[in-house]
Structures are given as structure tokens and as C-alpha cells.
Design a protein around this motif. Structure first.
Motif, PDB file in Angstrom:
ATOM      1  N   SER A  75       0.848  -1.180   0.000  1.00 53.55           N
ATOM      2  CA  SER A  75       0.000   0.000   0.000  1.00 53.55           C
ATOM      3  C   SER A  75       0.887   1.234   0.000  1.00 53.55           C
ATOM      4  CB  SER A  75      -0.908  -0.022   1.238  1.00 53.55           C
ATOM      5  OG  SER A  75      -1.802   1.064   1.239  1.00 53.55           O
ATOM      6  N   THR A  76       0.285   2.371   0.203  1.00 55.00           N
ATOM      7  CA  THR A  76       1.049   3.596   0.395  1.00 55.00           C
ATOM      8  C   THR A  76       1.269   3.814   1.888  1.00 55.00           C
ATOM      9  OG1 THR A  76      -1.091   4.695   0.066  1.00 55.00           O
ATOM     10  CG2 THR A  76       0.485   4.781  -1.749  1.00 55.00           C
ATOM     11  N   ALA A  77       2.265   4.621   2.226  1.00 57.90           N
ATOM     12  CA  ALA A  77       2.767   4.640   3.604  1.00 57.90           C
ATOM     13  C   ALA A  77       1.984   5.544   4.548  1.00 57.90           C
ATOM     14  CB  ALA A  77       4.239   5.078   3.593  1.00 57.90           C
ATOM     15  N   GLU A  78       1.025   6.299   4.036  1.00 59.47           N
ATOM     16  CA  GLU A  78       0.413   7.332   4.871  1.00 59.47           C
ATOM     17  C   GLU A  78      -0.628   6.801   5.852  1.00 59.47           C
ATOM     18  OE1 GLU A  78      -2.334   6.052   2.358  1.00 59.47           O
ATOM     19  OE2 GLU A  78      -0.459   6.895   1.583  1.00 59.47           O
ATOM     20  N   TYR A  79      -0.962   5.497   5.789  1.00 58.69           N
ATOM     21  CA  TYR A  79      -1.972   4.946   6.685  1.00 58.69           C
ATOM     22  C   TYR A  79      -1.419   4.685   8.094  1.00 58.69           C
ATOM     23  CZ  TYR A  79      -5.728   1.964   8.464  1.00 58.69           C
ATOM     24  OH  TYR A  79      -6.749   1.444   9.213  1.00 58.69           O
ATOM     25  N   THR A  80      -0.106   4.638   8.235  1.00 61.75           N
ATOM     26  CA  THR A  80       0.513   4.204   9.490  1.00 61.75           C
ATOM     27  C   THR A  80      -0.025   4.927  10.731  1.00 61.75           C
ATOM     28  OG1 THR A  80       2.495   3.780   8.176  1.00 61.75           O
ATOM     29  CG2 THR A  80       2.722   3.642  10.561  1.00 61.75           C
ATOM     30  N   PRO A  81      -0.205   6.256  10.720  1.00 60.33           N
ATOM     31  CA  PRO A  81      -0.733   6.896  11.940  1.00 60.33           C
ATOM     32  C   PRO A  81      -2.106   6.372  12.362  1.00 60.33           C
ATOM     33  CG  PRO A  81       0.245   8.532  10.496  1.00 60.33           C
ATOM     34  CD  PRO A  81       0.187   7.259   9.702  1.00 60.33           C
ATOM     35  N   PHE A  82      -2.954   6.005  11.393  1.00 60.71           N
ATOM     36  CA  PHE A  82      -4.267   5.460  11.750  1.00 60.71           C
ATOM     37  C   PHE A  82      -4.118   4.099  12.420  1.00 60.71           C
ATOM     38  CE2 PHE A  82      -5.268   8.191   8.037  1.00 60.71           C
ATOM     39  CZ  PHE A  82      -6.107   9.098   8.674  1.00 60.71           C
ATOM     40  N   ALA A  83      -3.168   3.290  11.920  1.00 64.65           N
ATOM     41  CA  ALA A  83      -2.920   1.982  12.541  1.00 64.65           C
ATOM     42  C   ALA A  83      -2.454   2.152  13.983  1.00 64.65           C
ATOM     43  CB  ALA A  83      -1.881   1.213  11.732  1.00 64.65           C
ATOM     44  N   ILE A  84      -1.629   3.164  14.236  1.00 63.42           N
ATOM     45  CA  ILE A  84      -1.154   3.436  15.601  1.00 63.42           C
ATOM     46  C   ILE A  84      -2.317   3.862  16.478  1.00 63.42           C
ATOM     47  CG2 ILE A  84       0.334   4.897  17.013  1.00 63.42           C
ATOM     48  CD1 ILE A  84       2.145   5.196  14.489  1.00 63.42           C
ATOM     49  N   GLU A  85      -3.112   4.792  15.991  1.00 65.41           N
ATOM     50  CA  GLU A  85      -4.228   5.319  16.784  1.00 65.41           C
ATOM     51  C   GLU A  85      -5.226   4.219  17.150  1.00 65.41           C
ATOM     52  OE1 GLU A  85      -6.723   9.326  16.404  1.00 65.41           O
ATOM     53  OE2 GLU A  85      -7.294   7.869  14.860  1.00 65.41           O
ATOM     54  N   ARG A  86      -5.462   3.306  16.198  1.00 65.71           N
ATOM     55  CA  ARG A  86      -6.477   2.273  16.415  1.00 65.71           C
ATOM     56  C   ARG A  86      -5.908   1.021  17.074  1.00 65.71           C
ATOM     57  NH1 ARG A  86      -8.779   3.518  10.331  1.00 65.71           N
ATOM     58  NH2 ARG A  86      -9.557   5.596  10.854  1.00 65.71           N
ATOM     59  N   LYS A 131       5.674   3.392  17.218  1.00 66.48           N
ATOM     60  CA  LYS A 131       4.776   2.268  17.444  1.00 66.48           C
ATOM     61  C   LYS A 131       4.245   1.674  16.147  1.00 66.48           C
ATOM     62  CE  LYS A 131       3.170   3.764  22.028  1.00 66.48           C
ATOM     63  NZ  LYS A 131       1.986   4.160  22.828  1.00 66.48           N
ATOM     64  N   GLY A 132       4.353   2.418  15.054  1.00 64.43           N
ATOM     65  CA  GLY A 132       3.811   1.945  13.783  1.00 64.43           C
ATOM     66  C   GLY A 132       4.847   1.405  12.828  1.00 64.43           C
ATOM     67  N   VAL A 133       6.110   1.351  13.251  1.00 62.54           N
ATOM     68  CA  VAL A 133       7.214   0.971  12.368  1.00 62.54           C
ATOM     69  C   VAL A 133       8.003  -0.179  12.971  1.00 62.54           C
ATOM     70  CG1 VAL A 133       9.347   1.772  11.268  1.00 62.54           C
ATOM     71  CG2 VAL A 133       7.391   3.325  11.451  1.00 62.54           C
ATOM     72  N   ASP A 134       8.374  -1.144  12.134  1.00 65.85           N
ATOM     73  CA  ASP A 134       9.251  -2.232  12.567  1.00 65.85           C
ATOM     74  C   ASP A 134      10.312  -2.449  11.490  1.00 65.85           C
ATOM     75  OD1 ASP A 134      10.553  -4.491  13.406  1.00 65.85           O
ATOM     76  OD2 ASP A 134       8.771  -5.742  13.569  1.00 65.85           O
ATOM     77  N   CYS A 135      11.487  -1.884  11.706  1.00 67.31           N
ATOM     78  CA  CYS A 135      12.604  -2.037  10.763  1.00 67.31           C
ATOM     79  C   CYS A 135      13.499  -3.215  11.121  1.00 67.31           C
ATOM     80  CB  CYS A 135      13.433  -0.754  10.714  1.00 67.31           C
ATOM     81  SG  CYS A 135      12.730   0.535   9.649  1.00 67.31           S
TER      82      CYS A 135
END
Length: 361
Positions: free
Chosen positions: A89-100, A339-343
Motif C-alpha cells: 500500500s502507500t505509507a500514509e496509513y501508518t498513523p491510523f494503525a497506531i491510533e487504532r 509504534k507503527g514501524v518495525d525495521c
């Protein structure tokens, strides 16, 4: 901001696999391939490299089951529910995943929008003339941020326009008919409009440093956290397979562009209008990040990423994205982007000695 309506959704068709292995005569356990369920948020060549891996045998140790959603938010919901293991997908969804607090995480950037994403205006007009008019952009998706950033740059707030929740292909007709004053679009839809509407103009493009340098406009790979924890080697292998498929495209660009054409049911010309023909990038299209560049964005490998993007900036780009969602009224606060990133998967591949650096042919 006006209410959005949700885009059409294509039903998610799951493949049911028997959990218990029935051993037939002459069939050994070693011959059984582990199934990995993969989602693509829309029909898009930048998301389709694991299909290259599937068709070329790059990932022969696994059975890759790919589904195209044509519904970015629906795909994220499927990933959170564990219906799929990986989501392109595109990367801009990450903050929503963190919030939810969803069971999903961003594990890798894949390519940079090098001008392929644009804001189109149906007629040459001054910014203030847009007040009260309809603009098209998909909600909680890359297009809404690009449209919002452009409006902000022009001195307009989100409340100054009427938002209509449309993806690029859905906005073509309304732009052509005059129902939309402006819309987010990408190829091949940009060319469709320019070829058929003399008054249409490109108002903004992600090739401009104002947008490019933010590191926001990227294609990305998400994974389900449970998948990572229970099948970590498979998760690492899928990242490796994706970049091995990228290498195969670099070395066999014409062949893979035809594969993309057949898979996505696009013309080869439309595929080339997004990914180009030199095995690396297309101006006004995509810039493909090789593994080393991606690892640098993750901060897992020394060296500077391309195009003004900062070393180790993947977390910062999520924070910037969150700030824009707040500004656009879709979120109330900025969360801890880490919280939304795992490198760690990228870092483990670096530690294993995996490297990849490629230039345009």
C-alpha cells in the motif's frame, strides 16, 4: 470538512486451506509450500513485484496468494484481521494503525512517488476561485494529503472546499464533466484527462521538492504483527523476494513490464508511464528504491538515501504524516510514530549480508 462517502469495495475472496496436512503416497513434507496471503490495495505496478516473484519462481519455497482490493481501507482492515499476512500500500496509513492499535506495522518503504501523483485542475483558475468548489481525493489515503498540502500552499484550508471521496480512476469522469474543480490523480488517468480536456492543467506533482523531500509519498509494505512473530523467517523471506523481484525487473524490464500488463490488464504503454523502461525510475513516475536505499531510510545501513530523504527518517515521515492528518481534521493528535514501524526485519537482512544497489540502465 464535508462528509465523505466510501468508495466501491470489491469483495475479498479468501482461499481456504486445510489446516491439517493429509500425506498422500509419494508426497513428502518438504514438497509442501507455506502459503502467504498478500494484498495489493489497488491495481498498480509498484505493488505487484511479489506477483513477479510468484511467476518467476523467485519465491518457490512459498505459495503466494495475491488479492487486489481496489479499496485501500478495506485491505488495511483485512490485514488487521489477519485475513492477509502482507499488504502492499502507500505509507500514509501508518498513523491510523497506531491510533487504532491494530495488529499491523510498516516494515519497509518500496518506492518514491517521483511525480506520478498529481493534483489536476479542470480549468486554469486562481486559488481563491476554488473556495466552495468540489475537489476529489480518496479519504485517509495519499491523495488526500497531497491535495491538502497543495491547498495549504495556496493559502486555503480544508474547510474552504467541498471534499468528494474519489480515487484517481473514479475522478476522471467528474473532472471531464466539470463536476470537480480539482482532483488527485496518477497515471494513466492524468494522461486520459490531459488528452481529452484542453483546459485541464497539472497544479502540483510529487516530483517537486516541497512534497518529495518530506518522505511521505512512498509505496510501502505492511505486515500483520502476529505473522511476523509466528513466521518471522517467512516475513524476512518475503522482503527478500520482493527485492529479488525488483532486481529481476531491472535486468529484464521489457519482460516484466509485459507481465505487469497481463496481470493488471493495463496496456504496456500505461505500465511504462508509471515505472519507465530503464529498470530504476521514471521522471513523473516512480523511483524504485533498491534494498540498500530502503535500509538507509530505516537507519539499518550507513549512507544517505536519495532525493533529500534523511537517513533513518522512516519514523519521522510517519510523524509528519500524522501532523498532516491532524491538520486535515482526520486525527486529533500526534502519536508515537515508533509504534507503527518495525525495521527489525530489514536490519536482520542487513546483518545476514543481504545487499542490493542498482542504477538506471
Amino acid at each position: 470538512m464535508s462528509d465523505f462517502y466510501f468508495p466501491r469495495k470489491i469483495p475479498y475472496i479468501t482461499t481456504l486451506l486445510c489446516a491439517s496436512a493429509i500425506m498422500l503416497p509419494g508426497v513428502s513434507e518438504a514438497q509442501e509450500a507455506e502459503t502467504i496471503n498478500i494484498g495489493l490495495n489497488v491495481s498498480w505496478p509498484g505493488f505487484s513485484f511479489l506477483e513477479v516473484a510468484r511467476q518467476t519462481g523467485i519465491a518457490d519455497d512459498y505459495e503466494l496468494n495475491l488479492t487486489i482490493y481496489e479499496d485501500p481501507l478495506g485491505g488495511h482492515a483485512a490485514l488487521a484481521a489477519g485475513q492477509i499476512d502482507i499488504y502492499l500500500s502507500t505509507a500514509e496509513y501508518t498513523p491510523f494503525a497506531i491510533e487504532r492499535g491494530t495488529d499491523t506495522v510498516l516494515v519497509s518503504h518500496l518506492n518514491i512517488s517521483y511525480g506520478v501523483d498529481k493534483v489536476m485542475i479542470a480549468d486554469d483558475m486562481k486559488a481563491e476561485e476554488l473556495k466552495g468548489q468540489k475537489v476529489g481525493a480518496p479519504q485517509a489515503y495519499i491523495g488526500e494529503i497531497l491535495m491538502g498540502m497543495w491547498l495549504d500552499r495556496e493559502g486555503l484550508s480544508p474547510d474552504d472546499v467541498e471534499w468528494v471521496n474519489l480515487n484517481a480512476d473514479e475522478a476522471v469522469g467528474p473532472v471531464m464533466s466539470g463536476d470537480l474543480a480539482a482532483a488527485y490523480m496518477y497515471e494513466p488517468w492524468v494522461t486520459r484527462v490531459l488528452d481529452n480536456l484542453e483546459t485541464a492543467e497539472i497544479a502540483a506533482t510529487t516530483a517537486e521538492p516541497y512534497y518529495l523531500d518530506t518522505g511521505i509519498f512512498m509505496d510501502a509494505m505492511y505486515m500483520n504483527k502476529t505473522f511476523i512473530s509466528k513466521q518471522r523467517q517467512a516475513a524476512m523471506d518475503m522482503i527478500r523476494a520482493r527485492f529479488d523481484a525488483l532486481q529481476y525487473w531491472h535486468d529484464n524490464t521489457e519482460e516484466v513490464n509485459q507481465l505487469f500488463s497481463d496481470y493488471l490488464q493495463w496496456s504496456v504503454a500505461d505500465i511504462e508511464s508509471v515505472v519507465g523502461t530503464n529498470g530504476k525510475y521514471l521522471e513523473d513516475g516512480l523511483y524504485m528504491l533498491d534494498f540498500d536505499e530502503t535500509a538507509r531510510i530505516c537507519g539499518a545501513l550507513d549512507g544517505e538515501p536519495p532525493h533529500g530523504i534523511e537517513h533513518g527518517s522512516i519514523v519521522k515521515s510517519v510523524e509528519r504524516t500524522n501532523e498532516w492528518w491532524v491538520k486535515l481534521g482526520l486525527m486529533d493528535e500526534v502519536h508515537d510514530a515508533k509504534k507503527g514501524v518495525d525495521c527489525s526485519l530489514i536490519a536482520d537482512l542487513v546483518d545476514d549480508g543481504y545487499r542490493q544497489s542498482m542504477s538506471a540502465r
